[in-house]
Write a protein that holds these residues in place. Structure first.
Motif, PDB file in Angstrom:
ATOM      1  N   PRO A 118      40.466  42.282  43.032  1.00  0.00           N
ATOM      2  CA  PRO A 118      41.286  41.556  42.064  1.00  0.00           C
ATOM      3  C   PRO A 118      40.837  41.841  40.632  1.00  0.00           C
ATOM      4  O   PRO A 118      39.680  42.174  40.391  1.00  0.00           O
ATOM      5  CB  PRO A 118      41.033  40.091  42.436  1.00  0.00           C
ATOM      6  CG  PRO A 118      39.691  40.099  43.083  1.00  0.00           C
ATOM      7  CD  PRO A 118      39.555  41.424  43.780  1.00  0.00           C
ATOM      8  N   SER A 119      41.787  41.690  39.701  1.00  0.00           N
ATOM      9  CA  SER A 119      41.444  41.889  38.290  1.00  0.00           C
ATOM     10  C   SER A 119      40.661  40.682  37.781  1.00  0.00           C
ATOM     11  O   SER A 119      40.637  39.620  38.417  1.00  0.00           O
ATOM     12  CB  SER A 119      42.726  42.044  37.462  1.00  0.00           C
ATOM     13  OG  SER A 119      43.405  40.807  37.443  1.00  0.00           O
ATOM     14  N   ASP A 120      40.061  40.860  36.597  1.00  0.00           N
ATOM     15  CA  ASP A 120      39.288  39.765  35.993  1.00  0.00           C
ATOM     16  C   ASP A 120      40.178  38.580  35.641  1.00  0.00           C
ATOM     17  O   ASP A 120      39.704  37.459  35.508  1.00  0.00           O
ATOM     18  CB  ASP A 120      38.570  40.250  34.725  1.00  0.00           C
ATOM     19  CG  ASP A 120      37.393  41.152  35.070  1.00  0.00           C
ATOM     20  OD1 ASP A 120      37.053  41.249  36.272  1.00  0.00           O
ATOM     21  OD2 ASP A 120      36.834  41.764  34.150  1.00  0.00           O
ATOM     22  N   GLU A 121      41.506  38.816  35.461  1.00  0.00           N
ATOM     23  CA  GLU A 121      42.403  37.692  35.157  1.00  0.00           C
ATOM     24  C   GLU A 121      42.568  36.794  36.386  1.00  0.00           C
ATOM     25  O   GLU A 121      42.843  35.612  36.265  1.00  0.00           O
ATOM     26  CB  GLU A 121      43.790  38.171  34.725  1.00  0.00           C
ATOM     27  CG  GLU A 121      43.857  38.744  33.323  1.00  0.00           C
ATOM     28  CD  GLU A 121      43.386  40.182  33.284  1.00  0.00           C
ATOM     29  OE1 GLU A 121      43.794  40.955  34.164  1.00  0.00           O
ATOM     30  OE2 GLU A 121      42.588  40.509  32.387  1.00  0.00           O
ATOM     31  N   ILE A 122      42.432  37.369  37.563  1.00  0.00           N
ATOM     32  CA  ILE A 122      42.636  36.594  38.793  1.00  0.00           C
ATOM     33  C   ILE A 122      41.322  35.970  39.266  1.00  0.00           C
ATOM     34  O   ILE A 122      41.261  34.792  39.619  1.00  0.00           O
ATOM     35  CB  ILE A 122      43.247  37.486  39.892  1.00  0.00           C
ATOM     36  CG1 ILE A 122      44.642  37.941  39.450  1.00  0.00           C
ATOM     37  CG2 ILE A 122      43.310  36.750  41.233  1.00  0.00           C
ATOM     38  CD1 ILE A 122      45.294  38.924  40.368  1.00  0.00           C
ATOM     39  N   VAL A 123      40.273  36.734  39.269  1.00  0.00           N
ATOM     40  CA  VAL A 123      38.945  36.217  39.644  1.00  0.00           C
ATOM     41  C   VAL A 123      38.034  36.426  38.444  1.00  0.00           C
ATOM     42  O   VAL A 123      37.820  37.566  38.019  1.00  0.00           O
ATOM     43  CB  VAL A 123      38.379  36.952  40.874  1.00  0.00           C
ATOM     44  CG1 VAL A 123      36.964  36.485  41.176  1.00  0.00           C
ATOM     45  CG2 VAL A 123      39.272  36.734  42.087  1.00  0.00           C
ATOM     46  N   PRO A 124      37.504  35.354  37.868  1.00  0.00           N
ATOM     47  CA  PRO A 124      36.638  35.519  36.690  1.00  0.00           C
ATOM     48  C   PRO A 124      35.465  36.438  37.016  1.00  0.00           C
ATOM     49  O   PRO A 124      34.969  36.443  38.142  1.00  0.00           O
ATOM     50  CB  PRO A 124      36.142  34.089  36.409  1.00  0.00           C
ATOM     51  CG  PRO A 124      37.106  33.199  37.104  1.00  0.00           C
ATOM     52  CD  PRO A 124      37.628  33.962  38.281  1.00  0.00           C
ATOM     53  N   PRO A 125      35.022  37.223  36.027  1.00  0.00           N
ATOM     54  CA  PRO A 125      33.891  38.123  36.269  1.00  0.00           C
ATOM     55  C   PRO A 125      32.685  37.354  36.804  1.00  0.00           C
ATOM     56  O   PRO A 125      32.335  36.277  36.294  1.00  0.00           O
ATOM     57  CB  PRO A 125      33.597  38.699  34.883  1.00  0.00           C
ATOM     58  CG  PRO A 125      34.868  38.531  34.115  1.00  0.00           C
ATOM     59  CD  PRO A 125      35.532  37.305  34.657  1.00  0.00           C
ATOM     60  N   LEU A 126      32.071  37.904  37.863  1.00  0.00           N
ATOM     61  CA  LEU A 126      30.882  37.254  38.425  1.00  0.00           C
ATOM     62  C   LEU A 126      29.709  37.434  37.480  1.00  0.00           C
ATOM     63  O   LEU A 126      29.581  38.463  36.805  1.00  0.00           O
ATOM     64  CB  LEU A 126      30.542  37.870  39.787  1.00  0.00           C
ATOM     65  CG  LEU A 126      31.581  37.763  40.891  1.00  0.00           C
ATOM     66  CD1 LEU A 126      31.029  38.353  42.196  1.00  0.00           C
ATOM     67  CD2 LEU A 126      31.989  36.309  41.121  1.00  0.00           C
TER      68      LEU A 126
END
Ligand code: SF4
Length: 180
Positions: free
Chosen positions: A122-130
Motif C-alpha cells: 500500500p502507498s503511504d496515503e493508505i498505511v502511514p509510514p512505519l
C-alpha cells in the motif's frame, strides 16, 4: 471527588485488551462513570481531533508516524498522560516486530498474493509510514504515570482513576510486567 474529569482514551499499536480491562471494574464503574466526561475514545465515532483533556490513557506502542504525531498532540493537550498496558509501557507483544525491518514486515503482511489481494504494497496515503521500530510511549513523550500489565489489572485501573478523581497521587507499583 472532582465533578467531571475530561478523559481521553486511544488505541495505538495494541489489541484493545486494555480498553476491555476497564469493563472489569464491574460495579465500580457505576461509581466512577458519573465523574468522567469521556471526550475521546475508540467507541466515539465522531471524535476526529484530539481535544484538551485532564487525563489521557494511551493503549499500545508507537508503530508508525501517525501514532507518533498523535502521541505528541495528546501530550500537548493533556494535563496527565498515562502509558496504559505493557504495549504502551514497554512495546509489548507488537515489539516482537522489532526483530525484523519495517520493509520485511510490510512485505510479509501486504506482499502476499491472496484471492482478494494481488500482493501490492500500500502507498503511504493508505498505511502511514512505519517507524523503524515499535516504541514505548514514554520513549516519545514524558508521561505522568505508567500502568503496565497485559492487560492491566482492574485494581490498578481503579486505583489510578479513583485517585485522580480525588485529586491525589495514584499508588501504583513501580514494576509489573504480567498479571499474577
Ligand atoms: Fe493488548 Fe496486552 Fe497490549 Fe493491552 S498490553 S494492548 S491487552 S497486548
Amino acid at each position: 471527588m472532582a465533578d467531571k474529569v475530561r478523559l481521553g482514551l486511544i488505541q495505538l499499536c495494541g489489541c484493545s485488551g486494555c480498553h476491555i480491562s476497564l469493563l472489569d471494574l464491574h460495579e465500580q464503574l457505576l461509581d466512577v462513570l458519573p465523574h468522567l466526561d469521556i471526550v475521546y475514545a475508540p467507541i466515539i465515532a465522531d471524535a476526529k481531533e484530539i481535544p484538551e483533556c485532564d487525563v489521557f490513557l494511551i493503549e499500545g506502542g508507537v508503530r508508525n508516524e501517525h501514532d507518533e504525531h498523535l502521541v505528541h498532540e495528546i501530550r500537548e493537550k493533556s494535563k496527565v498522560v498515562i502509558a496504559w498496558g505493557s504495549c504502551a509501557v514497554y512495546g509489548g507483544i507488537p515489539g516482537l516486530g522489532n526483530l525484523y525491518s519495517s520493509e520485511q514486515l510490510k512485505e510479509t503482511v501486504y506482499g502476499t498474493v491472496t484471492t482478494d489481494n494481488i500482493g501490492e504494497l500500500p502507498s503511504d496515503e493508505i498505511v502511514p509510514p512505519l517507524t523503524d521500530s515499535v516504541m514505548p510511549v514514554p520513549s516519545i513523550v514524558d508521561v505522568e504515570y505508567v500502568i503496565p500489565g497485559c492487560a492491566p489489572k482492574p485494581a490498578l485501573n481503579a486505583a489510578a482513576i479513583v485517585a485522580l478523581l480525588e485529586g491525589r497521587e495514584p499508588e501504583l507499583p513501580k514494576k509489573i510486567v504480567c498479571d499474577e
